[in-house]
Motif scaffolding. Structure first.
Motif, PDB file in Angstrom:
ATOM      1  N   UNK A 103       0.819  -1.073  -0.017  1.00 28.07           N
ATOM      2  CA  UNK A 103      -0.038  -0.144   0.059  1.00 28.07           C
ATOM      3  C   UNK A 103       0.877   1.227  -0.184  1.00 28.07           C
ATOM      4  N   UNK A 104       1.960   1.333   0.828  1.00 31.34           N
ATOM      5  CA  UNK A 104       2.682   2.371   1.015  1.00 31.34           C
ATOM      6  C   UNK A 104       3.425   2.612  -0.279  1.00 31.34           C
ATOM      7  N   UNK A 105       4.096   1.526  -0.871  1.00 28.40           N
ATOM      8  CA  UNK A 105       5.050   1.742  -2.057  1.00 28.40           C
ATOM      9  C   UNK A 105       4.138   2.284  -3.218  1.00 28.40           C
ATOM     10  N   UNK A 106       2.775   1.909  -3.274  1.00 26.18           N
ATOM     11  CA  UNK A 106       1.893   2.568  -4.147  1.00 26.18           C
ATOM     12  C   UNK A 106       1.652   4.021  -4.157  1.00 26.18           C
ATOM     13  N   UNK A 107       2.101   4.490  -2.905  1.00 24.97           N
ATOM     14  CA  UNK A 107       1.743   6.137  -2.706  1.00 24.97           C
ATOM     15  C   UNK A 107       2.841   6.772  -2.923  1.00 24.97           C
ATOM     16  N   UNK A 108       4.032   6.190  -3.179  1.00 26.25           N
ATOM     17  CA  UNK A 108       5.269   7.091  -3.119  1.00 26.25           C
ATOM     18  C   UNK A 108       5.361   7.866  -4.303  1.00 26.25           C
ATOM     19  N   UNK A 109       5.538   9.306  -4.373  1.00 31.67           N
ATOM     20  CA  UNK A 109       5.865   9.900  -5.476  1.00 31.67           C
ATOM     21  C   UNK A 109       4.645   9.690  -6.650  1.00 31.67           C
ATOM     22  N   UNK A 110       5.239   9.236  -7.700  1.00 30.13           N
ATOM     23  CA  UNK A 110       4.502   9.064  -9.139  1.00 30.13           C
ATOM     24  C   UNK A 110       4.989   7.812  -9.644  1.00 30.13           C
ATOM     25  N   UNK A 111       4.354   7.466 -10.609  1.00 29.55           N
ATOM     26  CA  UNK A 111       4.829   6.070 -11.270  1.00 29.55           C
ATOM     27  C   UNK A 111       6.081   5.991 -12.069  1.00 29.55           C
ATOM     28  N   UNK A 112       6.466   7.185 -12.514  1.00 25.77           N
ATOM     29  CA  UNK A 112       7.980   7.246 -12.950  1.00 25.77           C
ATOM     30  C   UNK A 112       8.992   7.189 -11.968  1.00 25.77           C
ATOM     31  N   UNK A 113       8.798   7.718 -10.600  1.00 25.47           N
ATOM     32  CA  UNK A 113       9.668   7.674  -9.733  1.00 25.47           C
ATOM     33  C   UNK A 113       9.844   6.236  -9.080  1.00 25.47           C
ATOM     34  N   UNK A 114       8.680   5.601  -9.122  1.00 24.28           N
ATOM     35  CA  UNK A 114       8.396   4.110  -8.622  1.00 24.28           C
ATOM     36  C   UNK A 114       9.055   3.114  -9.535  1.00 24.28           C
ATOM     37  N   UNK A 115       9.331   3.580 -10.897  1.00 20.19           N
ATOM     38  CA  UNK A 115       9.805   2.679 -11.688  1.00 20.19           C
ATOM     39  C   UNK A 115      11.483   2.545 -11.397  1.00 20.19           C
ATOM     40  N   UNK A 116      11.875   3.676 -10.822  1.00 17.85           N
ATOM     41  CA  UNK A 116      13.334   3.808 -10.628  1.00 17.85           C
ATOM     42  C   UNK A 116      13.696   3.493  -8.963  1.00 17.85           C
ATOM     43  N   UNK A 117      13.033   4.119  -8.084  1.00 17.83           N
ATOM     44  CA  UNK A 117      13.346   4.000  -6.848  1.00 17.83           C
ATOM     45  C   UNK A 117      13.212   2.546  -6.005  1.00 17.83           C
ATOM     46  N   UNK A 118      14.188   2.554  -4.997  1.00 21.64           N
ATOM     47  CA  UNK A 118      14.338   1.365  -4.516  1.00 21.64           C
ATOM     48  C   UNK A 118      13.906   1.428  -2.744  1.00 21.64           C
ATOM     49  N   UNK A 119      13.647   0.278  -2.314  1.00 20.89           N
ATOM     50  CA  UNK A 119      13.366   0.204  -0.930  1.00 20.89           C
ATOM     51  C   UNK A 119      14.521   0.499  -0.011  1.00 20.89           C
ATOM     52  N   UNK A 120      15.931  -0.080  -0.455  1.00 18.54           N
ATOM     53  CA  UNK A 120      17.042  -0.032   0.333  1.00 18.54           C
ATOM     54  C   UNK A 120      17.529   1.620   0.110  1.00 18.54           C
TER      55      UNK A 120
END
Lengths: 156, 294
Positions: free
Chosen positions: B96-113
């Motif tokens: 749920x939280x991962x899907x709320x981070x920034x926007x889809x473009x950022x979520x294609x690059x950003x990592x949990x670590x």
């Protein structure tokens, strides 16, 4: 210090020596003269610089060209095939999905990623899917319609 | 904008990356998805002499079931957390939280670590790590070390990682039976960073009594923090009467979620407003966690 990179851009393999700090957006625009990826905010917010990196839409101002070494990149220039507009491009034409056009390449490539993952998005899903792309003309209404047009055309 | 010059290294194994980090020490920065570091370098807030890109270490990106919970490689992207059926079932609050981070473009690059090691006070995932009781596993030339999430977030942009350590895996313990988890936030309208975000994990007994509660708060203070007073006010209390959620107990507990947080004030929100948001979002996520725990 320079580094050798080899990147497939729009189907053509490019091999260059680049500085490590060269951003992918600058590499595309200044080294390859592909100016379709626009530099808008240059701070990872507006999405005007969006390209597909191995098929996923990313902000090309926020990675270094060396990070894309070995990757496949698609820019807006690579979306039409044999002079035939991609259905998303056609949708933006048919539904008047652009005003000044600055955000359009990014919008189209984000929509491409969205429709790959979700071929039949709801209006809400389209709006969420394009959350990383800002239109300063505020023409979102017709952008959503353009993506809906493309979704319909692509699934038929 | 152009960053300072740097030497670039692209190791293909964790061992190789650890050796480089030991060799270059403070002059080096690890590059994960780069969506915090690259903007900082472009504005010259960070000017590392050496960049060690973890992006080529394929063995650092995975989501696996482990001991009934999850083992997640530090280079796993947000988009993969958000869409993983395994994460949705084993750690719903994380998906749920991962899907709320920034926007889809950022979520294609950003990592949990990358997010956890950067420890931005407004990042979403630190609150989830606290609520889920995650263990963060590091790698260095000296071997591995495990850091509890509670000990990981030390201060603003400061973690329990030693300078020679790479965050390599995130271990999420198995959820006990009748456990619900949830995350919600009040995001900045432009960046979607959490002005306040709250994550909760609630375990109920068969009669609806709270057996265990963990609540993590992000955005409100300089670092993500456990809301221990809220947890204490939930533990041992009946939160469900049949199908009926006990609003009074939850409201009273949520009201203390900002206790002990060094509430920050900036152009986005006053300290008073952040305090208010903390109680509102604590209430929402506790309710959601309870309804999922049924």
């Amino acid at each position: 210090m320079t580094y050798g990179i080899s990147i497939n851009v729009n189907g053509t393999q490019h091999t260059n020596e680049v500085e490590s700090r060269l951003l992918l957006s600058s590499y595309l625009r200044e080294t390859l003269n592909l100016t379709g990826a626009h530099i808008g905010c240059d701070t990872t917010s507006c999405g005007a610089c969006t390209v597909l990196l191995n098929g996923a839409a990313v902000k090309s101002c926020t990675l270094f060209a060396v990070q894309a070494n070995g990757a496949t990149v698609t820019t807006i220039e690579g979306l039409a095939t044999n002079g035939e507009l991609h259905p998303i491009q056609e949708g933006f034409w048919e539904k008047h999905g652009l005003q000044c056009g600055f955000c359009t390449p990014g919008m189209i490539l984000s929509a491409y990623d969205l429709l790959q993952r979700n071929p039949n998005p709801t209006e809400q899903e389209i709006r969420h899917g394009l959350a990383g792309n800002l239109c300063r003309c505020t023409g979102y209404h017709n952008i959503v319609k353009a993506v809906q047009y493309a979704a319909e055309k692509m699934s038929s | 904008m152009v960053t300072s010059s740097f030497d670039y290294h692209a190791p293909t194994s964790v061992a190789e990356a650890a050796e480089l980090l030991t060799r270059f020490g403070d002059s080096a920065k690890l590059l994960a998805g780069g969506h915090s570091l690259v903007p900082m370098m472009k504005s010259r807030l960070a000017e590392p002499k050496v960049l060690i890109d973890l992006g080529r270490i394929e063995s650092m990106a995975y989501i696996r079931e482990a001991d009934g919970g999850l083992a997640i490689g530090a280079m796993t992207k947000y988009v993969d957390l958000e869409t993983s059926d395994l994460v949705k079932s084993k750690a719903p609050a994380l998906a749920q939280a991962a899907g709320m981070i920034a926007d889809p473009l950022v979520r294609n690059m950003g990592t949990i670590g990358g997010s956890l090691a950067h420890a931005d006070p407004a990042a979403d995932l630190p609150a989830v790590m606290l609520a889920l009781g995650a263990r963060l596993i590091t790698s260095s030339t000296g071997g591995h070390r495990t850091i509890e999430a509670d000990d990981f977030f030390v201060d603003l942009l400061t973690t329990g990682l030693r300078p020679d350590e790479i965050l390599s895996e995130i271990a999420i313990p198995a959820l006990l039976p009748r456990t619900g988890t949830a995350y919600a936030k009040f995001g900045n309208k432009a960046s979607h960073f959490a002005i306040v975000g709250v994550a909760a994990s609630v375990t109920l007994s068969p009669d609806g009594t709270c057996e265990a509660a963990r609540v993590g708060v992000t955005g409100a203070g300089p670092k993500a923090t456990r809301a221990t007073e809220t947890e204490a006010l939930l533990n041992g209390h009946r939160l469900l009467h049949g199908d009926q959620i006990d609003e009074d107990v939850i409201e009273a507990a949520a009201a203390r979620a900002g206790a002990g947080v060094d509430l920050q004030e900036d152009i986005h929100a006053s300290a008073e407003y952040r305090a208010h948001l903390t109680t509102v979002f604590a209430k929402r996520v506790i309710r959601e966690a309870v309804s999922r725990a049924k």
